[in-house]
Design an enzyme around this catalytic site. Structure first.
Site, short mmCIF file in Angstrom:
data_model
loop_
_atom_site.label_atom_id
_atom_site.label_comp_id
_atom_site.label_asym_id
_atom_site.label_seq_id
_atom_site.Cartn_x
_atom_site.Cartn_y
_atom_site.Cartn_z
N VAL A 47 0.84 -1.21 0.00
CA VAL A 47 0.00 0.00 0.00
C VAL A 47 0.88 1.25 0.00
CG1 VAL A 47 -1.77 1.29 1.27
CG2 VAL A 47 -1.90 -1.20 1.13
N TYR A 99 -2.15 -13.43 13.78
CA TYR A 99 -2.23 -12.16 13.05
C TYR A 99 -3.58 -11.50 13.31
CZ TYR A 99 -2.72 -9.11 8.95
OH TYR A 99 -2.95 -8.04 8.12
N ASP A 102 -6.68 -24.94 2.15
CA ASP A 102 -7.61 -24.02 1.48
C ASP A 102 -7.85 -22.77 2.32
OD1 ASP A 102 -9.93 -26.24 -0.30
OD2 ASP A 102 -8.22 -25.06 -1.00
O1 GFB Z 1 -3.79 -14.76 0.17
P1 GFB Z 1 -3.89 -16.07 0.87
O2 GFB Z 1 -2.63 -16.81 1.12
O3 GFB Z 1 -4.54 -15.92 2.30
O4 GFB Z 1 -4.91 -16.99 0.03
P2 GFB Z 1 -6.04 -15.80 2.77
C1 GFB Z 1 -5.01 -18.32 0.42
C2 GFB Z 1 -5.93 -19.05 -0.56
O5 GFB Z 1 -5.27 -19.13 -1.85
C3 GFB Z 1 -6.11 -20.47 -0.08
C4 GFB Z 1 -4.98 -20.51 -2.15
O6 GFB Z 1 -7.37 -20.95 -0.51
C5 GFB Z 1 -4.98 -21.21 -0.79
O7 GFB Z 1 -5.27 -22.61 -0.95
N1 GFB Z 1 -3.69 -20.62 -2.83
C6 GFB Z 1 -3.47 -21.32 -3.97
C7 GFB Z 1 -2.52 -20.07 -2.43
N2 GFB Z 1 -2.16 -21.26 -4.32
C8 GFB Z 1 -1.55 -20.49 -3.37
C9 GFB Z 1 -0.21 -20.04 -3.20
O8 GFB Z 1 0.71 -20.37 -3.98
N3 GFB Z 1 0.04 -19.22 -2.14
C10 GFB Z 1 -0.95 -18.84 -1.26
N4 GFB Z 1 -0.63 -18.01 -0.26
N5 GFB Z 1 -2.24 -19.26 -1.38
C11 GFB Z 1 -5.25 -13.71 4.02
C12 GFB Z 1 -4.38 -13.51 5.24
O9 GFB Z 1 -5.85 -14.99 4.13
O10 GFB Z 1 -6.29 -12.77 3.98
C13 GFB Z 1 -3.77 -12.15 5.18
O11 GFB Z 1 -3.38 -14.53 5.23
C14 GFB Z 1 -4.79 -11.10 4.92
O12 GFB Z 1 -3.10 -11.90 6.40
C15 GFB Z 1 -5.75 -11.47 3.81
O13 GFB Z 1 -5.49 -10.88 6.10
C16 GFB Z 1 -6.93 -10.51 3.74
O14 GFB Z 1 -6.90 -15.02 1.86
O15 GFB Z 1 -6.50 -17.20 3.12
#
Ligand code: GFB
Length: 306
Positions: free
Chosen positions: A13, A130, A262
């Site tokens: 940001v 977090y 997930d």
């Molecule tokens: O952005 P992310 O890691 O966190 O997304 P959240 C996770 C989702 O993306 C899960 C899928 O459903 C994962 O299975 N995914 C698929 C992946 N491939 C990948 C990959 O290579 N890397 C990651 N990271 N995910 C976030 C919080 O939760 O929400 C943050 O961790 C923040 O702190 C954000 O608050 C708003 O969306 O689950």
């Protein structure tokens, strides 16, 4: 108007705020002060003497980072936020905006998530450290407003993405991690592995939109309760990946890895309050946002944060 200090200025940001080229913004990052240290934080406020603060600094990660570093994310975010808001109060800062995110909401909740639901249950176990630390931002801002009339506000964006993100394959959020992984798969002629089933739904918001909304809130929003920044449009992880593959012209196969988490299935959030204030605000569409993000990555790789 005096100086507006932006903490976390080298992050997602902070970078988007720099692109707005607003006058009288002082950008500070880890190189200027370790915000987990009260004395360094106080010295920073004494040096910069800000009238207002856009507080972006945080220890963040995607689901991978949150599941591994629950203790570090809790500790560091509690200390950063405690120090920044206390030093802002001591320095007589007139307005401060800080950020939570929609992952801090209760895991089992009535949908869409609404600002009132924030403390009505535990967050999803994948990022409880977090999430609880971030919820204290709302508590501290409200307590300071009550006792010392501090105009400290809190915004709750959904999943932010865009240029200058953290592109780590392990700790990054889903979009930057997959842009990076897809770029490598294309370069090496390999298939693209995607974590989980691809079925979870997320609401994504482009960082430039958050920068604009943060600047608006700093000038126009002063409610005690937080405000959600979302378009209210959900998209599946599978559709996001297909957008990324299209933007990178990746022709290989997508392999979904069920051994990876997930996380929350969905976390739809309520845009009503934002729409009341800004009925005509237009969020950047996911296709345009991902294209912009991929172009930035291709132009800067490998000199990117990871
Ligand atoms: O952005 P992310 O890691 O966190 O997304 P959240 C996770 C989702 O993306 C899960 C899928 O459903 C994962 O299975 N995914 C698929 C992946 N491939 C990948 C990959 O290579 N890397 C990651 N990271 N995910 C976030 C919080 O939760 O929400 C943050 O961790 C923040 O702190 C954000 O608050 C708003 O969306 O689950």
């Amino acid at each position: 108007m005096g100086i507006t200090m932006v903490t976390g200025a080298n992050g997602l940001v902070g970078y988007a705020l720099r692109q707005m080229h607003e006058p009288d913004l002082a950008y500070v990052s880890r190189a200027d002060a370790d915000l987990t240290d009260f004395n360094q934080t106080k010295a920073l406020f004494n040096r910069v003497q800000p009238d207002r603060v856009i507080h972006c600094a945080a220890e963040v990660g995607g689901i991978g980072g949150n599941m591994i570093h629950s203790g570090e994310y809790f500790r560091n975010n509690i200390m950063i936020n405690l120090n920044v808001l206390e030093c802002a109060r001591l320095a007589g800062v007139k307005k401060l905006i800080s950020f939570m995110s929609t992952c801090v909401f209760p895991d089992s909740c009535t949908y869409p998530l609404n600002e009132r639901d924030l403390h009505n249950g535990p967050p999803h176990p994948s990022n409880f450290g977090y999430a609880y630390a971030k919820r204290m931002l709302e508590v501290q801002s409200s307590a300071y407003r009550k006792e010392w009339q501090c105009d400290f506000i809190v915004a709750i964006p959904t999943n932010i993405y865009g240029p200058n993100d953290n592109w780590s394959l392990h700790d990054g959020h889903v979009i930057p991690s997959l842009v990076h992984r897809c770029y490598l798969a294309k370069k090496n002629g390999e298939d693209l592995t995607v974590w989980g089933s691809g079925t979870p739904l997320r609401e994504f918001v482009f960082a430039n939109d958050i920068a604009q909304l943060a600047a608006w809130a700093l000038n126009r929003y002063s409610e005690d309760s937080p405000i959600i920044f979302t378009s209210g449009i959900e998209i599946s992880i599978r559709d996001v990946v297909e957008n990324i593959a299209g933007a990178l012209n990746f022709k290989g196969s997508l392999i979904f890895d069920p051994s990876k988490p997930d996380g929350q299935f969905r976390k739809p959030s309520d845009p009503t309050k934002l729409k009341k204030y800004l009925p005509d605000f237009e969020f950047t569409g996911i296709e345009k946002g991902i294209t912009n993000t991929v172009e930035w990555f291709e132009a800067h790789y490998p000199n990117v944060r990871m």
